[in-house]
Design a protein around this motif. Structure first.
Motif, PDB file in Angstrom:
ATOM      1  N   ALA A 160     -16.141  35.554  34.758  1.00 21.46           N
ATOM      2  CA  ALA A 160     -16.135  35.088  32.944  1.00 21.46           C
ATOM      3  C   ALA A 160     -15.738  34.291  32.486  1.00 21.46           C
ATOM      4  N   GLY A 161     -14.411  33.848  33.171  1.00 18.08           N
ATOM      5  CA  GLY A 161     -13.472  32.452  32.451  1.00 18.08           C
ATOM      6  C   GLY A 161     -13.872  31.576  33.563  1.00 18.08           C
ATOM      7  N   GLN A 162     -14.351  31.938  34.492  1.00 20.97           N
ATOM      8  CA  GLN A 162     -15.361  30.588  35.102  1.00 20.97           C
ATOM      9  C   GLN A 162     -16.426  30.551  34.498  1.00 20.97           C
ATOM     10  N   ALA A 163     -16.950  31.325  33.836  1.00 22.57           N
ATOM     11  CA  ALA A 163     -18.724  31.248  34.165  1.00 22.57           C
ATOM     12  C   ALA A 163     -18.598  30.473  32.615  1.00 22.57           C
ATOM     13  N   VAL A 164     -17.760  31.028  31.453  1.00 19.98           N
ATOM     14  CA  VAL A 164     -17.329  30.572  30.398  1.00 19.98           C
ATOM     15  C   VAL A 164     -16.360  29.557  29.727  1.00 19.98           C
ATOM     16  N   SER A 165     -15.242  30.604  30.093  1.00 19.75           N
ATOM     17  CA  SER A 165     -14.118  29.910  29.683  1.00 19.75           C
ATOM     18  C   SER A 165     -13.235  30.782  29.360  1.00 19.75           C
ATOM     19  N   TRP A 166     -11.851  30.293  29.917  1.00 22.36           N
ATOM     20  CA  TRP A 166     -10.647  31.342  29.620  1.00 22.36           C
ATOM     21  C   TRP A 166     -10.632  31.826  28.200  1.00 22.36           C
ATOM     22  N   ARG A 167     -10.715  31.060  27.372  1.00 23.86           N
ATOM     23  CA  ARG A 167     -10.683  31.907  26.189  1.00 23.86           C
ATOM     24  C   ARG A 167     -12.192  32.915  26.019  1.00 23.86           C
ATOM     25  N   GLY A 168     -12.870  32.988  26.666  1.00 20.61           N
ATOM     26  CA  GLY A 168     -14.238  33.624  26.132  1.00 20.61           C
ATOM     27  C   GLY A 168     -13.154  34.881  26.539  1.00 20.61           C
ATOM     28  N   SER A 169     -12.540  34.332  28.010  1.00 24.92           N
ATOM     29  CA  SER A 169     -12.629  36.403  28.798  1.00 24.92           C
ATOM     30  C   SER A 169     -11.280  37.091  27.696  1.00 24.92           C
ATOM     31  N   PHE A 170     -10.539  36.640  27.428  1.00 26.39           N
ATOM     32  CA  PHE A 170      -9.505  36.825  26.179  1.00 26.39           C
ATOM     33  C   PHE A 170      -9.835  37.223  25.443  1.00 26.39           C
ATOM     34  N   THR A 171     -11.585  37.058  24.535  1.00 30.85           N
ATOM     35  CA  THR A 171     -12.222  37.649  23.131  1.00 30.85           C
ATOM     36  C   THR A 171     -12.416  38.687  23.979  1.00 30.85           C
ATOM     37  N   ALA A 172     -13.012  38.432  24.728  1.00 31.33           N
ATOM     38  CA  ALA A 172     -13.687  39.883  25.570  1.00 31.33           C
ATOM     39  C   ALA A 172     -13.065  41.092  25.622  1.00 31.33           C
ATOM     40  N   VAL A 173     -11.157  40.455  26.183  1.00 32.98           N
ATOM     41  CA  VAL A 173     -10.572  41.619  25.746  1.00 32.98           C
ATOM     42  C   VAL A 173      -9.919  42.317  24.505  1.00 32.98           C
ATOM     43  N   VAL A 174      -9.742  41.648  23.351  1.00 39.82           N
ATOM     44  CA  VAL A 174      -9.687  41.372  22.405  1.00 39.82           C
ATOM     45  C   VAL A 174     -10.993  42.599  21.160  1.00 39.82           C
ATOM     46  N   VAL A 175     -12.356  42.326  21.721  1.00 41.40           N
ATOM     47  CA  VAL A 175     -13.041  43.280  21.890  1.00 41.40           C
ATOM     48  C   VAL A 175     -13.306  44.914  22.039  1.00 41.40           C
ATOM     49  N   LEU A 176     -12.403  44.822  23.687  1.00 43.31           N
ATOM     50  CA  LEU A 176     -12.373  45.044  23.825  1.00 43.31           C
ATOM     51  C   LEU A 176     -11.313  46.957  23.488  1.00 43.31           C
ATOM     52  N   THR A 177     -10.359  46.524  23.557  1.00 48.17           N
ATOM     53  CA  THR A 177      -9.088  46.602  22.540  1.00 48.17           C
ATOM     54  C   THR A 177      -9.319  47.534  20.928  1.00 48.17           C
ATOM     55  N   VAL A 178     -10.388  46.432  20.236  1.00 47.16           N
ATOM     56  CA  VAL A 178     -10.475  47.022  19.198  1.00 47.16           C
ATOM     57  C   VAL A 178     -11.905  48.523  19.355  1.00 47.16           C
ATOM     58  N   ILE A 179     -12.107  48.482  20.484  1.00 49.95           N
ATOM     59  CA  ILE A 179     -13.303  49.253  20.807  1.00 49.95           C
ATOM     60  C   ILE A 179     -11.779  50.900  21.264  1.00 49.95           C
ATOM     61  N   ALA A 180     -11.389  49.962  22.128  1.00 52.85           N
ATOM     62  CA  ALA A 180     -10.710  50.945  22.704  1.00 52.85           C
ATOM     63  C   ALA A 180      -9.348  52.151  21.218  1.00 52.85           C
ATOM     64  N   LEU A 181      -9.284  50.579  20.787  1.00 53.67           N
ATOM     65  CA  LEU A 181      -8.319  50.932  18.953  1.00 53.67           C
ATOM     66  C   LEU A 181      -9.309  52.494  18.296  1.00 53.67           C
ATOM     67  N   VAL A 182     -10.528  52.208  18.332  1.00 52.64           N
ATOM     68  CA  VAL A 182     -11.146  53.077  17.571  1.00 52.64           C
ATOM     69  C   VAL A 182     -11.655  54.230  17.899  1.00 52.64           C
ATOM     70  N   ALA A 183     -12.062  54.505  19.520  1.00 49.94           N
ATOM     71  CA  ALA A 183     -11.566  55.773  20.521  1.00 49.94           C
ATOM     72  C   ALA A 183     -10.542  56.126  19.839  1.00 49.94           C
ATOM     73  N   VAL A 184      -9.513  55.705  20.162  1.00 52.93           N
ATOM     74  CA  VAL A 184      -8.068  56.725  19.904  1.00 52.93           C
ATOM     75  C   VAL A 184      -7.753  57.255  18.467  1.00 52.93           C
ATOM     76  N   LEU A 185      -8.714  56.625  17.696  1.00 54.16           N
ATOM     77  CA  LEU A 185      -8.748  56.558  15.928  1.00 54.16           C
ATOM     78  C   LEU A 185      -9.425  58.414  15.823  1.00 54.16           C
ATOM     79  N   VAL A 186     -10.444  58.390  16.746  1.00 53.16           N
ATOM     80  CA  VAL A 186     -11.221  58.921  16.491  1.00 53.16           C
ATOM     81  C   VAL A 186     -10.945  60.291  17.632  1.00 53.16           C
ATOM     82  N   LEU A 187     -10.204  60.179  19.036  1.00 56.11           N
ATOM     83  CA  LEU A 187     -10.546  60.861  19.616  1.00 56.11           C
ATOM     84  C   LEU A 187      -9.074  61.141  19.629  1.00 56.11           C
TER      85      LEU A 187
END
Length: 409
Positions: A160-187
């Protein structure tokens, strides 16, 4: 240890939330390696300077993780998990939005410390949610999040970093972390702290019997990474593999580590001490065979599968033994194996680098083999160590087979 045992279905969902958190933090840790040249060009710094981002994360995890664990020892682990993921989001947002090299290094160190704290709190929470006889499997779920990130998350993030940008890869990390945060809050339910303050915990967590198993942890990862760090030069110069085929060998090893970490939890539940003896012996045999058949591609692929299975299959047992032997200091001790592993990785990589520079790629296998032999001896010796007879967190919660000494209670 306070236990909030859930039904198996709810416990599995809670463990899935912990797996996701470990997966995304592990992906962020290692993904930098695949986009290092892109980061260096973007920040206008030499590649070695960009490599400091890897070092900063590792040091943050190895040193900052235990420090944060000690500072939060009396806090509810659900609160700690939530706060840790929020901190991880902020640290990675710095990577996405900022352009200052010094700020980048600081953010990576902070992300590493947050990752170490999440893993330690995740172990404590996971163990508290399942019956004692499933403790090893709960540990393996958290560990597997990290190993699967290495096998799957890192290659995908790199592409993903090579296809889009390395910042795009870390944007995906931020999004996934937010999803994990919601999962922890709920579960994840409330997991109150237990086992006393830092002083009481440290007295047990740093007992000689615990340090012995941490030394074993150090040796195991040193032996593996003296070889794995330089496996590509080995495949190219000794096995005669090049190009895209190298990725197949690396994927085979990555899948084996993921399968080993998942399956290793069951062996930890049955008998952790015996698992460590068998697995370290398996690493010794695997490295010996790798040295002997290094020129035969099919056999090398088979050996890498075995090496990944044995190497990561023992990690839940290492964690289990540390917690068992720490007794009332189990909460603090949870954070120490990952620190020992990172120090082992640094040592093994450095040792392999020294010998490959002076000799050939095969010398890295000999180096890893020598360290693995020492690890096997230490694994046998630590099998005689017994957890505290009274007051042990594992003893109070009914842990059985994992604490047995060479098969006898």
């Amino acid at each position: 240890m306070h236990r909030a045992v859930l039904s198996q279905g709810r416990a599995n969902l809670a463990l899935a939330a912990l797996f996701l958190g470990a997966f995304v933090t592990g992906t962020a840790e290692l993904m930098v390696v695949g986009v290092l040249n892109l980061i260096a060009a973007d920040l206008d710094v030499p590649v070695p300077a960009a490599g400091a981002l890897v070092t900063a994360n590792a040091l943050g995890l190895a040193i900052g993780g235990p420090i944060l664990t000690a500072l939060t020892i009396r806090l509810n682990k659900r609160v700690v998990l939530i706060a840790t993921l929020v901190l991880f989001v902020l640290a990675n947002l710095v990577l996405v939005l900022a352009a200052d090299y010094g700020l980048f290094v600081a953010a990576r160190a902070l992300a590493g410390a947050a990752q170490g704290l999440f893993i330690a709190a995740g172990f404590t929470a996971g163990i508290s949610l399942v019956p004692p006889e499933r403790m090893g499997r709960a540990i393996s779920v958290v560990i597997s999040g990290v190993t699967v990130s290495a096998a799957l998350g890192v290659p995908v993030g790199t592409l993903a970093g090579q296809a889009v940008s390395w910042r795009g890869s870390f944007t995906a990390v931020v999004v996934l972390t937010v999803i994990a945060l919601v999962a922890v809050l709920v579960l994840i339910p409330s997991v109150p702290a237990g086992g006393g303050g830092f002083g009481d915990q440290a007295r047990h967590a740093f007992a000689p019997r615990v340090l012995a198993v941490l030394a074993l942890n150090f040796l195991v990862f040193a032996s593996l990474f003296a070889v794995v760090t330089y496996i590509v030069p080995f495949l190219e110069s000794v096995t005669g593999v090049s190009g895209a085929l190298i990725s197949v060998f690396l994927l085979a090893y990555g899948v084996a580590t993921a399968v080993g970490s998942f399956g290793g939890g069951r062996f930890a539940d049955r008998n952790a001490t015996r698992t460590l003896i068998v697995a370290t012996s398996g690493v010794v045999v695997s490295l010996l065979v790798l040295y002997l058949v290094g020129a035969v591609p099919f056999l090398v692929a088979s050996v890498l599968l075995a090496l990944g299975m044995f190497g990561m299959g023992m990690v839940p047992s290492l964690q289990y033994r540390v917690v068992s032997l720490a007794g009332p200091g189990g909460q603090l001790a949870q954070s120490l194996p990952v620190s020992a592993a990172n120090l082992g990785i640094a040592f093994g990589s450095a040792a392999g680098g020294m010998v490959i520079g002076a000799f050939t790629a095969s010398a890295t296998v000999v180096t890893g083999l020598a360290i693995a032999v020492v690890a096997a001896v230490v694994a046998w010796a630590t099998g005689f160590l017994k957890p505290p007879a009274a007051g042990s967190a594992v003893t109070r919660t009914g842990g059985q087979e994992g604490d047995r000494v060479l098969g006898s209670a």
